[in-house]
Design a protein around this motif. Sequence first.
Motif, mmCIF file in Angstrom:
data_model
loop_
_atom_site.group_PDB
_atom_site.id
_atom_site.type_symbol
_atom_site.label_atom_id
_atom_site.label_comp_id
_atom_site.label_asym_id
_atom_site.label_seq_id
_atom_site.Cartn_x
_atom_site.Cartn_y
_atom_site.Cartn_z
ATOM 1 N N GLN A 169 0.792 -1.232 0.000
ATOM 2 C CA GLN A 169 0.000 0.000 0.000
ATOM 3 C C GLN A 169 0.829 1.290 0.000
ATOM 4 N N PRO A 170 1.955 1.382 0.751
ATOM 5 C CA PRO A 170 2.724 2.641 0.727
ATOM 6 C C PRO A 170 3.239 3.024 -0.655
ATOM 7 N N TRP A 171 3.327 2.075 -1.555
ATOM 8 C CA TRP A 171 3.819 2.361 -2.896
ATOM 9 C C TRP A 171 2.717 2.887 -3.812
ATOM 10 N N ILE A 172 1.488 2.819 -3.358
ATOM 11 C CA ILE A 172 0.353 3.119 -4.225
ATOM 12 C C ILE A 172 -0.519 4.174 -3.558
ATOM 13 N N SER A 173 -0.800 5.251 -4.277
ATOM 14 C CA SER A 173 -1.603 6.322 -3.682
ATOM 15 C C SER A 173 -3.089 5.996 -3.688
ATOM 16 N N GLY A 174 -3.518 5.137 -4.606
ATOM 17 C CA GLY A 174 -4.912 4.719 -4.642
ATOM 18 C C GLY A 174 -5.102 3.414 -3.899
ATOM 19 N N ALA A 175 -6.004 2.600 -4.388
ATOM 20 C CA ALA A 175 -6.310 1.334 -3.722
ATOM 21 C C ALA A 175 -5.746 0.162 -4.512
ATOM 22 N N ILE A 176 -5.807 -1.003 -3.900
ATOM 23 C CA ILE A 176 -5.323 -2.239 -4.510
ATOM 24 C C ILE A 176 -6.530 -3.122 -4.808
ATOM 25 N N SER A 177 -6.651 -3.536 -6.050
ATOM 26 C CA SER A 177 -7.717 -4.473 -6.391
ATOM 27 C C SER A 177 -7.228 -5.872 -6.060
ATOM 28 N N LYS A 178 -7.662 -6.365 -4.933
ATOM 29 C CA LYS A 178 -7.136 -7.630 -4.416
ATOM 30 C C LYS A 178 -8.225 -8.350 -3.648
ATOM 31 N N THR A 179 -8.331 -9.630 -3.864
ATOM 32 C CA THR A 179 -9.324 -10.445 -3.173
ATOM 33 C C THR A 179 -8.673 -11.195 -2.024
ATOM 34 N N VAL A 180 -9.296 -11.109 -0.866
ATOM 35 C CA VAL A 180 -8.871 -11.909 0.275
ATOM 36 C C VAL A 180 -9.713 -13.178 0.263
ATOM 37 N N ASN A 181 -9.081 -14.289 -0.061
ATOM 38 C CA ASN A 181 -9.802 -15.556 -0.153
ATOM 39 C C ASN A 181 -9.996 -16.152 1.231
ATOM 40 N N MET A 182 -11.228 -16.553 1.506
ATOM 41 C CA MET A 182 -11.547 -17.170 2.786
ATOM 42 C C MET A 182 -12.240 -18.501 2.536
ATOM 43 N N PRO A 183 -12.108 -19.439 3.449
ATOM 44 C CA PRO A 183 -12.720 -20.756 3.244
ATOM 45 C C PRO A 183 -14.237 -20.688 3.314
ATOM 46 N N GLU A 184 -14.867 -21.747 2.876
ATOM 47 C CA GLU A 184 -16.329 -21.806 2.855
ATOM 48 C C GLU A 184 -16.923 -21.718 4.252
ATOM 49 N N THR A 185 -16.126 -22.064 5.259
ATOM 50 C CA THR A 185 -16.612 -22.073 6.642
ATOM 51 C C THR A 185 -16.442 -20.728 7.343
ATOM 52 N N ALA A 186 -15.957 -19.692 6.641
ATOM 53 C CA ALA A 186 -15.703 -18.393 7.273
ATOM 54 C C ALA A 186 -16.981 -17.819 7.876
ATOM 55 N N THR A 187 -16.852 -17.226 9.071
ATOM 56 C CA THR A 187 -18.004 -16.658 9.772
ATOM 57 C C THR A 187 -18.050 -15.145 9.584
ATOM 58 N N VAL A 188 -19.163 -14.552 9.969
ATOM 59 C CA VAL A 188 -19.317 -13.100 9.891
ATOM 60 C C VAL A 188 -18.268 -12.412 10.763
ATOM 61 N N GLU A 189 -18.016 -12.971 11.941
ATOM 62 C CA GLU A 189 -17.039 -12.371 12.859
ATOM 63 C C GLU A 189 -15.633 -12.396 12.268
#
Length: 369
Positions: A169-189
Amino acid sequence: PYDGYARNADSHKRVMKQHADANTVAPRTQDLDNSIWAAATEAWQDVLRLGEKNGFRNSQASVLAPTGTIGLAMSCDTTGVEPDLALVKFKKLVGGGSMQIVNGTVPQALRRLGYQEEQIEAIVTHIAEHGVVVDAPGLKAEHYSVFDCAMGERSISAMGHVRMMAAIQPWISGAISKTVNMPETATVEEIEEIYFEAWKMGVKALAIYRDNCKVGQPLSAKKKEAEKVEVTEKAEETIRAAVEKVIEYRPVRKRLPKGRPGITTSFTVGGAEGYMTANSYPDDGLGEVFLKMSKQGSTLAGMMDAFSIAVSVGLQYGVPLETYVSKFTNMRFEPAGMTDDPDVRMAQSIVDYIFRRVALDFLPFETRS
């Protein structure tokens, strides 16, 4: 400069200087990096100099765009800042089916780790067959983490994705288009924690994707295995008995005998001359209709031939004549007009005349439409 630059000039120039400073302290691990680093340093100094003189046209200097599609088109094993989805993955194709994509940088990584060619060949064969490095012949357990991916048996933790974004992020003034992959069992918390930690690390934006949250996803780590359904012997017997009792009713074609009674009628509709032959069953009504127009080879004659065959086959399969009469009488198209039939003086088309005539000849009065 963009609207609002004047009141944000100092902040904007400070951000640009942070970009230049981050470039200055960037680590260089190979000799090939030196020339790239030197060019980048010169470019950032030009940015600072020209920005001080002219201002900046865009409110953001850099963003990291998604590169999934173009990455695959360029034969890249990973797409931008994203880690590889899996060492072996399947991509759904628009026209149907899927293609297998195998990571091609695994042999290069194994060579850097000091493995011999015969060991590399055995490990790559294992990966192609099983999709993972676990239990690959000759691969040391401490090297498993080198080949961790976004999904699969050995996957990068969700927080690992966030930390990588925070490092970039410090190298980029805007945002990063990146997906955080989570398992099927991921909860809201757990998803809430990811967003909160990303905010604390200074990440400007991120997207969460929980595996299999969509009916169809373009990339998957493995093909879904067909669900196995256990059927008890009693259930099998019940199904078999039910199938045996099913009686499938289909219409049966009732062909006319070789010798059949018929009526041939000559007619004229709007100046178009033709002949209709209506043959019937000896005891059960109309069975076929043949139409011949005076101008053989014309489009109208060909269409009437095809139409009469279709009607005849329908009658022999049990379509009621009343249905044809109700559908085709009053159909309007040329030729139309006066006829030479004293019972049907006017017709809106040849088809209209034909079914008015057969209704008079073969249907009782109360069933004519």
